[in-house]
Design a protein around this motif. Structure first.
Motif, PDB file in Angstrom:
ATOM      1  N   LEU A  71     -43.954  -6.407  -5.208  1.00 15.00           N
ATOM      2  CA  LEU A  71     -43.039  -5.967  -6.184  1.00 15.00           C
ATOM      3  C   LEU A  71     -42.778  -4.630  -6.291  1.00 15.00           C
ATOM      4  CD1 LEU A  71     -41.131  -6.626  -8.766  1.00 15.00           C
ATOM      5  CD2 LEU A  71     -43.341  -6.528 -10.152  1.00 15.00           C
ATOM      6  N   GLU A  72     -43.978  -3.724  -5.706  1.00 15.87           N
ATOM      7  CA  GLU A  72     -44.003  -2.362  -5.619  1.00 15.87           C
ATOM      8  C   GLU A  72     -43.018  -1.757  -4.670  1.00 15.87           C
ATOM      9  OE1 GLU A  72     -47.875  -3.724  -3.550  1.00 15.87           O
ATOM     10  OE2 GLU A  72     -46.597  -4.402  -5.460  1.00 15.87           O
ATOM     11  N   LYS A  73     -42.831  -2.583  -3.721  1.00 16.89           N
ATOM     12  CA  LYS A  73     -41.879  -2.205  -2.657  1.00 16.89           C
ATOM     13  C   LYS A  73     -40.532  -2.195  -3.208  1.00 16.89           C
ATOM     14  CE  LYS A  73     -44.360  -2.649   1.606  1.00 16.89           C
ATOM     15  NZ  LYS A  73     -44.293  -3.172   3.147  1.00 16.89           N
ATOM     16  N   ARG A  74     -40.149  -3.208  -3.562  1.00 19.73           N
ATOM     17  CA  ARG A  74     -38.848  -3.553  -4.349  1.00 19.73           C
ATOM     18  C   ARG A  74     -38.672  -2.138  -5.352  1.00 19.73           C
ATOM     19  NH1 ARG A  74     -35.880  -8.938  -7.062  1.00 19.73           N
ATOM     20  NH2 ARG A  74     -34.436  -7.802  -8.027  1.00 19.73           N
ATOM     21  N   GLN A  75     -39.529  -2.044  -6.257  1.00 23.09           N
ATOM     22  CA  GLN A  75     -39.388  -1.187  -7.321  1.00 23.09           C
ATOM     23  C   GLN A  75     -39.113   0.505  -6.763  1.00 23.09           C
ATOM     24  OE1 GLN A  75     -43.036  -1.817  -9.522  1.00 23.09           O
ATOM     25  NE2 GLN A  75     -41.864  -3.042 -11.047  1.00 23.09           N
ATOM     26  N   LYS A  76     -40.007   0.859  -5.484  1.00 21.70           N
ATOM     27  CA  LYS A  76     -39.725   2.177  -4.845  1.00 21.70           C
ATOM     28  C   LYS A  76     -38.504   2.288  -4.473  1.00 21.70           C
ATOM     29  CE  LYS A  76     -42.174   4.781  -1.259  1.00 21.70           C
ATOM     30  NZ  LYS A  76     -42.982   4.745  -0.051  1.00 21.70           N
ATOM     31  N   VAL A  77     -37.704   1.139  -3.678  1.00 13.57           N
ATOM     32  CA  VAL A  77     -36.234   1.259  -3.400  1.00 13.57           C
ATOM     33  C   VAL A  77     -35.408   1.319  -4.526  1.00 13.57           C
ATOM     34  CG1 VAL A  77     -34.584  -0.056  -2.116  1.00 13.57           C
ATOM     35  CG2 VAL A  77     -36.779  -0.068  -1.164  1.00 13.57           C
ATOM     36  N   GLU A 155     -37.536   9.087  -0.508  1.00 15.90           N
ATOM     37  CA  GLU A 155     -37.877   7.716  -0.542  1.00 15.90           C
ATOM     38  C   GLU A 155     -37.108   6.908   0.203  1.00 15.90           C
ATOM     39  OE1 GLU A 155     -38.620   8.926  -4.686  1.00 15.90           O
ATOM     40  OE2 GLU A 155     -37.974  10.043  -3.086  1.00 15.90           O
ATOM     41  N   LEU A 156     -35.576   7.246   0.091  1.00 19.43           N
ATOM     42  CA  LEU A 156     -34.683   6.249   0.501  1.00 19.43           C
ATOM     43  C   LEU A 156     -34.812   6.085   2.088  1.00 19.43           C
ATOM     44  CD1 LEU A 156     -32.362   4.994  -0.811  1.00 19.43           C
ATOM     45  CD2 LEU A 156     -30.891   6.957  -0.001  1.00 19.43           C
ATOM     46  N   ARG A 157     -35.573   6.985   2.629  1.00 16.19           N
ATOM     47  CA  ARG A 157     -35.732   6.390   3.950  1.00 16.19           C
ATOM     48  C   ARG A 157     -36.593   5.613   4.552  1.00 16.19           C
ATOM     49  NH1 ARG A 157     -34.857  11.683   7.287  1.00 16.19           N
ATOM     50  NH2 ARG A 157     -34.153  13.252   5.637  1.00 16.19           N
ATOM     51  N   VAL A 166     -30.202 -11.204   1.995  1.00 13.67           N
ATOM     52  CA  VAL A 166     -30.674 -11.438   0.688  1.00 13.67           C
ATOM     53  C   VAL A 166     -30.203 -10.301  -0.458  1.00 13.67           C
ATOM     54  CG1 VAL A 166     -32.887 -12.288   1.205  1.00 13.67           C
ATOM     55  CG2 VAL A 166     -32.714  -9.742   0.882  1.00 13.67           C
ATOM     56  N   LEU A 167     -30.143 -10.536  -1.756  1.00 16.04           N
ATOM     57  CA  LEU A 167     -29.570  -9.719  -2.599  1.00 16.04           C
ATOM     58  C   LEU A 167     -30.474  -9.369  -3.760  1.00 16.04           C
ATOM     59  CD1 LEU A 167     -27.234  -7.970  -3.938  1.00 16.04           C
ATOM     60  CD2 LEU A 167     -26.640 -10.189  -5.177  1.00 16.04           C
ATOM     61  N   ALA A 168     -31.042  -8.352  -4.122  1.00 17.70           N
ATOM     62  CA  ALA A 168     -31.780  -8.055  -5.317  1.00 17.70           C
ATOM     63  C   ALA A 168     -30.820  -7.440  -6.323  1.00 17.70           C
ATOM     64  CB  ALA A 168     -32.947  -7.119  -4.839  1.00 17.70           C
ATOM     65  N   GLN A 169     -30.785  -7.974  -7.722  1.00 12.71           N
ATOM     66  CA  GLN A 169     -30.040  -7.583  -8.559  1.00 12.71           C
ATOM     67  C   GLN A 169     -30.783  -7.134  -9.735  1.00 12.71           C
ATOM     68  OE1 GLN A 169     -26.993  -9.983 -10.326  1.00 12.71           O
ATOM     69  NE2 GLN A 169     -28.030 -11.719 -10.616  1.00 12.71           N
ATOM     70  N   LYS A 189     -27.311 -15.763 -13.337  1.00  9.22           N
ATOM     71  CA  LYS A 189     -28.333 -15.045 -14.426  1.00  9.22           C
ATOM     72  C   LYS A 189     -29.635 -14.552 -13.552  1.00  9.22           C
ATOM     73  CE  LYS A 189     -31.009 -16.043 -18.599  1.00  9.22           C
ATOM     74  NZ  LYS A 189     -31.822 -16.809 -19.479  1.00  9.22           N
ATOM     75  N   PRO A 190     -29.680 -13.166 -14.025  1.00  9.17           N
ATOM     76  CA  PRO A 190     -30.752 -12.409 -13.191  1.00  9.17           C
ATOM     77  C   PRO A 190     -32.261 -13.045 -13.469  1.00  9.17           C
ATOM     78  CG  PRO A 190     -29.426 -10.768 -14.178  1.00  9.17           C
ATOM     79  CD  PRO A 190     -28.849 -11.977 -14.748  1.00  9.17           C
ATOM     80  N   THR A 191     -32.964 -13.310 -12.335  1.00 11.29           N
ATOM     81  CA  THR A 191     -34.280 -13.945 -12.571  1.00 11.29           C
ATOM     82  C   THR A 191     -35.249 -12.916 -12.328  1.00 11.29           C
ATOM     83  OG1 THR A 191     -33.490 -16.142 -11.821  1.00 11.29           O
ATOM     84  CG2 THR A 191     -35.760 -15.732 -11.896  1.00 11.29           C
ATOM     85  N   PRO A 192     -36.296 -12.415 -12.942  1.00 11.69           N
ATOM     86  CA  PRO A 192     -37.350 -11.425 -12.587  1.00 11.69           C
ATOM     87  C   PRO A 192     -37.893 -11.693 -11.337  1.00 11.69           C
ATOM     88  CG  PRO A 192     -37.450 -12.088 -14.780  1.00 11.69           C
ATOM     89  CD  PRO A 192     -36.589 -13.144 -14.350  1.00 11.69           C
TER      90      PRO A 192
END
Length: 304
Positions: A71-77, A155-157, A166-169, A189-192
């Motif tokens: 989860l922390e990687k997704r949050q960083k992006v 960080e965008l690098r 895949v799609l993260a919304q 519907k967004p799922t955490p």
């Protein structure tokens, strides 16, 4: 209230209704059998394969949970994404993409000849990008281009190469899928901490229509910004896309002619930057039946 720019106006048949069906039946698939601490159980894996196959046939879309992506990687992006798009327009346009630069920032993209109400920052997992120079079959040039990285945020690098589309919304949501059974638009519907996976055109061709690339769209939210992170899995530019031999036979002959993915992509990208007078290339242009219909019409005209 002023009039809307006609560039953003959808045809009547494509405009969303005010009432939308919410997430009824779109499969939510648990991938935990793939990362079981006791090792993969063959039956569980087989069941998972069947579940994914059914989702692809029935919907062309599904969500996955317990996927193993920290989860922390997704949050960083997501944090880097929000920082980048919050910058002034002139800063973002320093890494603007165009018809020569395949990746970077863009705020004037078109889909099916209608301008999208969105901003985009594209980059690829590889350090370099090879794309066909044009859609012309005799043009063999394959120029090389590279990712454009903004000075801020650094960080965008960071990137994680993957093997799936895949799609993260975010929690705003807005993605809608056209249900195959009745053509109704259904809101996902967004799922955490879930990822949405959908079948693309290439899989539809590879599977010889066993799996279908279904229509989808995003509903604009007038009150909140929506952020999403899609990862598109593409084959190499030199790939010839056609139905897989293992899935075709006399009873189920190939439904598509082979086509060059690199030429196809270059042609499609041409409509990202400007409105065309004709429909852009689609996979149904390579359907065997469409060729037969054209030939039949031509013979009919010649016989008159």
């Amino acid at each position: 209230m002023g009039e809307a720019d006609e560039a953003f106006v959808q045809a009547l048949g494509h405009r969303p209704k005010l009432s939308i069906t919410e997430d009824e039946g779109i499969p939510l698939i648990d991938l935990s059998p793939l990362s079981s601490p006791n090792g993969a159980n063959t039956k569980h894996i087989d069941d998972l394969v069947v579940e994914i196959g059914n989702a692809c046939k029935t919907w062309g879309f599904f969500q996955v949970i317990n996927h193993g992506v920290p989860l922390e990687k997704r949050q960083k992006v997501e944090d880097a994404m929000r920082k980048f798009f919050a910058q002034p327009l002139e800063e973002k346009r320093k890494v603007r993409k165009d018809e020569k630069k395949a990746v970077g920032y863009y705020d004037n993209e078109h889909t099916k000849n209608v301008r999208d109400w969105k901003e985009v920052f594209d980059f690829v997992a590889d350090k370099r990008i090879l794309m066909a120079a044009s859609h012309e079959p005799e043009d063999k040039e394959v120029p090389e281009t590279f990712n454009q990285w903004p000075d801020y945020p650094p960080e965008l690098r960071h990137k994680d190469a993957g093997a799936l589309t895949v799609l993260a919304q975010d929690d705003v949501g807005g993605l809608e899928v056209k249900r195959k059974s009745d053509g109704e638009w259904v809101r996902v519907k967004p799922t955490p901490d879930a990822y949405i996976i959908n079948v693309g055109d290439i899989i539809q061709v590879w599977s010889n229509d066993a799996y279908e690339s279904v229509e989808h769209r995003v509903m604009v939210n007038s009150e909140k910004e929506r952020f999403s992170i899609p990862f598109f899995f593409f084959p190499s530019h030199y790939t010839m896309v056609k139905p897989l031999d293992e899935l075709t036979n006399e009873q189920n002959p190939a439904k598509y002619r082979a086509y060059s993915w690199g030429k196809f992509l270059t042609t499609r990208k041409g409509s990202n930057f400007k409105k065309l007078d004709v429909e852009n290339v689609q996979i149904y242009h390579f359907r065997v039946q469409e060729l037969a219909d054209k030939l039949e019409r031509a013979l009919s005209i010649n016989s008159k």
